[in-house]
Design a protein around this motif. Structure first.
Motif, PDB file in Angstrom:
ATOM      1  N   SER A   1       5.697  -5.451  -6.136  1.00  0.00           N
ATOM      2  CA  SER A   1       6.082  -5.822  -4.771  1.00  0.00           C
ATOM      3  C   SER A   1       6.672  -4.648  -3.991  1.00  0.00           C
ATOM      4  O   SER A   1       6.696  -4.673  -2.756  1.00  0.00           O
ATOM      5  N   ALA A   2       7.145  -3.619  -4.708  1.00  0.00           N
ATOM      6  CA  ALA A   2       7.747  -2.461  -4.035  1.00  0.00           C
ATOM      7  C   ALA A   2       6.736  -1.370  -3.720  1.00  0.00           C
ATOM      8  O   ALA A   2       7.048  -0.422  -2.999  1.00  0.00           O
ATOM      9  N   ILE A   3       5.514  -1.479  -4.270  1.00  0.00           N
ATOM     10  CA  ILE A   3       4.508  -0.437  -4.057  1.00  0.00           C
ATOM     11  C   ILE A   3       3.877  -0.584  -2.682  1.00  0.00           C
ATOM     12  O   ILE A   3       3.388  -1.649  -2.311  1.00  0.00           O
ATOM     13  N   VAL A   4       3.893   0.490  -1.922  1.00  0.00           N
ATOM     14  CA  VAL A   4       3.329   0.499  -0.562  1.00  0.00           C
ATOM     15  C   VAL A   4       1.880   0.960  -0.581  1.00  0.00           C
ATOM     16  O   VAL A   4       1.027   0.438   0.134  1.00  0.00           O
ATOM     17  N   GLY A   5       1.585   1.986  -1.401  1.00  0.00           N
ATOM     18  CA  GLY A   5       0.227   2.502  -1.445  1.00  0.00           C
ATOM     19  C   GLY A   5       0.062   3.570  -2.499  1.00  0.00           C
ATOM     20  O   GLY A   5       1.015   3.949  -3.185  1.00  0.00           O
ATOM     21  N   THR A   6      -1.158   4.046  -2.635  1.00  0.00           N
ATOM     22  CA  THR A   6      -1.475   5.108  -3.586  1.00  0.00           C
ATOM     23  C   THR A   6      -1.908   6.348  -2.815  1.00  0.00           C
ATOM     24  O   THR A   6      -2.709   6.258  -1.882  1.00  0.00           O
ATOM     25  N   VAL A   7      -1.378   7.493  -3.193  1.00  0.00           N
ATOM     26  CA  VAL A   7      -1.663   8.734  -2.483  1.00  0.00           C
ATOM     27  C   VAL A   7      -3.108   9.164  -2.750  1.00  0.00           C
ATOM     28  O   VAL A   7      -3.533   9.265  -3.896  1.00  0.00           O
TER      29      VAL A   7
ATOM     30  N   VAL B   1       1.122  13.354   3.322  1.00  0.00           N
ATOM     31  CA  VAL B   1       0.195  12.681   2.407  1.00  0.00           C
ATOM     32  C   VAL B   1      -0.469  11.509   3.134  1.00  0.00           C
ATOM     33  O   VAL B   1       0.133  10.867   3.987  1.00  0.00           O
ATOM     34  N   ILE B   2      -1.720  11.280   2.797  1.00  0.00           N
ATOM     35  CA  ILE B   2      -2.453  10.117   3.292  1.00  0.00           C
ATOM     36  C   ILE B   2      -2.532   9.127   2.141  1.00  0.00           C
ATOM     37  O   ILE B   2      -2.980   9.482   1.043  1.00  0.00           O
ATOM     38  N   TYR B   3      -2.070   7.906   2.387  1.00  0.00           N
ATOM     39  CA  TYR B   3      -2.084   6.934   1.302  1.00  0.00           C
ATOM     40  C   TYR B   3      -2.908   5.697   1.665  1.00  0.00           C
ATOM     41  O   TYR B   3      -3.033   5.334   2.829  1.00  0.00           O
ATOM     42  N   ASP B   4      -3.476   5.095   0.644  1.00  0.00           N
ATOM     43  CA  ASP B   4      -4.259   3.873   0.769  1.00  0.00           C
ATOM     44  C   ASP B   4      -3.328   2.700   0.477  1.00  0.00           C
ATOM     45  O   ASP B   4      -2.681   2.666  -0.576  1.00  0.00           O
ATOM     46  N   SER B   5      -3.238   1.754   1.392  1.00  0.00           N
ATOM     47  CA  SER B   5      -2.320   0.630   1.218  1.00  0.00           C
ATOM     48  C   SER B   5      -2.606  -0.119  -0.082  1.00  0.00           C
ATOM     49  O   SER B   5      -3.763  -0.342  -0.452  1.00  0.00           O
ATOM     50  N   TYR B   6      -1.551  -0.500  -0.763  1.00  0.00           N
ATOM     51  CA  TYR B   6      -1.670  -1.188  -2.057  1.00  0.00           C
ATOM     52  C   TYR B   6      -2.103  -2.631  -1.839  1.00  0.00           C
ATOM     53  O   TYR B   6      -1.507  -3.370  -1.065  1.00  0.00           O
ATOM     54  N   ASP B   7      -3.156  -3.042  -2.515  1.00  0.00           N
ATOM     55  CA  ASP B   7      -3.663  -4.399  -2.363  1.00  0.00           C
ATOM     56  C   ASP B   7      -3.821  -5.087  -3.722  1.00  0.00           C
ATOM     57  O   ASP B   7      -4.672  -5.955  -3.899  1.00  0.00           O
ATOM     58  N   GLY B   8      -2.975  -4.689  -4.667  1.00  0.00           N
ATOM     59  CA  GLY B   8      -3.029  -5.310  -5.985  1.00  0.00           C
ATOM     60  C   GLY B   8      -3.932  -4.609  -6.974  1.00  0.00           C
ATOM     61  O   GLY B   8      -4.101  -5.079  -8.102  1.00  0.00           O
ATOM     62  N   LYS B   9      -4.514  -3.485  -6.573  1.00  0.00           N
ATOM     63  CA  LYS B   9      -5.411  -2.786  -7.505  1.00  0.00           C
ATOM     64  C   LYS B   9      -4.617  -2.197  -8.667  1.00  0.00           C
ATOM     65  O   LYS B   9      -3.399  -2.029  -8.603  1.00  0.00           O
ATOM     66  N   THR B  10      -5.312  -1.855  -9.704  1.00  0.00           N
ATOM     67  CA  THR B  10      -4.681  -1.360 -10.928  1.00  0.00           C
ATOM     68  C   THR B  10      -4.016  -0.010 -10.712  1.00  0.00           C
ATOM     69  O   THR B  10      -4.613   0.910 -10.140  1.00  0.00           O
TER      70      THR B  10
END
Length: 372
Positions: free
Chosen positions: A346-352, A287-296
């Motif tokens: 704080s535990a979320i790394v990114g969204t797939v 999977v390619i994920y987009d790093s989490y930056d506080g988005k909803t």
């Protein structure tokens, strides 16, 4: 086969095999490689019949490569104004001189001498093995394969060591073929030894450092080529365009691979090793994920999160806000029950964002080697 050619092939192939063995043998490394290369350089110069290497404007190129190397070090330290500084792992001392500065200097000097001697023979087999030997020697400066104890360290080794050594090695090879060994030696000594001499260095992320080590020799080669090589060799216009196109494609692919492997940039890649998401994402997919930056984050979204020191790829099953804290409850599509407990932002790394089917199976097999 002529006796000289036999000596050439035996020398070049044997050197590559021995260096590769050092890369994989525990308790060996820079010092062993330095001793082997020193002996190899002496034997190569004695055994191989000498042929004068083609060299154009070598004094000017030596000076330019030295200036490029020094400029890189100056800009690197200026980057510390952004990244901050930390104390070098190896402080300048007798220990660093004996275990780092001298062995690394010997590896660089001898590998470049051997490269030039073998290149001067104008033989494709020795050319290939001289390139491979020099690349392995460069890997030994930074790493030893015996230090790899997990799949993640292996991927770091690929992205941070192997790719920069192979790609920058192609630039060093072309420079050596046209200008001899001295420009490469000066450039490599300047850009490699400074961490063992200067007590502080910028806290640049490893992935960026590896990317720069990959790109810098290529940029230097392109600059030198534009100034000197094209004036000596006027290739056909179409051939030049084809080379530029191939080079550009390879460069983009390699940079992308380093970025994905390192996961230090916005996008990252992760291999699915379980069947908890079977149906949407299967075991062996990447999977390619987009790093989490506080988005909803919304219910039903597939996220990458960290829990108990491991990374998971599951779907958000429910979201609730309690006392100002947002709780995310997750569940694998193929699981009957939700995951234990909940996670916070704080535990979320990114969204797939995407998946690539099946390509992760080699990774799973490699990972199984490290874990039995």
């Amino acid at each position: 086969m002529y006796i000289d050619k036999k000596k050439l092939y035996i020398t070049s192939i044997l050197l590559f095999v021995l260096l590769s063995a050092i890369l994989f043998v525990p308790f060996s490394g820079r010092i062993t490689a330095a001793v082997l290369l020193l002996a190899g350089a002496v034997l190569t110069c004695v055994i191989i019949k000498k042929r004068k290497a083609v060299s154009f404007n070598k004094t000017q190129v030596l000076m330019l490569m030295s200036v490029i190397g020094a400029t890189y070090v100056a800009l690197y330290y200026l980057s510390g104004l952004y990244f901050g500084f930390h104390r070098s792992e190896q402080i300048f001392s007798l220990n660093s001189i004996l275990n780092y500065i001298i062995p690394i200097s010997v590896i660089i000097v001898t590998s470049e001498i051997i490269r030039v001697v073998l290149l001067a023979q104008e033989d494709k087999v020795s050319d290939i093995f001289s390139y491979l030997s020099a690349a392995v020697a460069q890997m030994l400066i930074f790493y030893n394969f015996s230090e790899i104890t997990s799949y993640f360290k292996f991927m770091d080794f690929v992205g941070m060591v192997i790719l920069p050594a192979l790609i920058s090695g192609a630039a060093y090879h072309s420079l050596a073929k046209n200008f001899g060994c001295y420009p490469n030696i000066a450039f490599r000594l300047i850009t490699t030894l400074y961490p063992f001499i200067i007590p502080y260095e910028p806290a640049v992320p490893d992935a960026i450092d590896a990317l720069v080590r990959l790109l810098l020799p290529l940029i230097a080669y392109m600059f030198i080529s534009a100034l000197y090589i094209r004036k000596v060799r006027k290739a056909k216009k179409s051939g030049g365009k084809a080379q530029v196109a191939v080079f550009s494609v390879i460069l983009v692919l390699m940079i992308s691979l380093v970025m994905l492997i390192s996961c230090k940039f916005r996008f990252g890649a992760l291999v699915i090793a379980t069947e908890s998401m079977t149906g949407e994402i299967n075991k062996g997919d990447a999977v390619i994920y987009d790093s989490y930056d506080g988005k909803t984050i919304t219910e039903g979204q597939i996220i990458v999160f960290e829990k108990r020191g491991a990374l998971f790829v599951h779907r958000v099953d429910m979201i609730e806000n309690i006392n100002g804290t947002t709780r995310f409850y997750t569940k694998g599509d193929a699981n009957d029950e939700r995951d234990d407990g909940y996670i916070t932002a704080s535990a979320i790394v990114g969204t797939v964002e995407a998946k690539v089917p099946f390509v992760g199976y080699p990774t799973i097999w490699l990972n199984s080697l490290f874990h039995g």
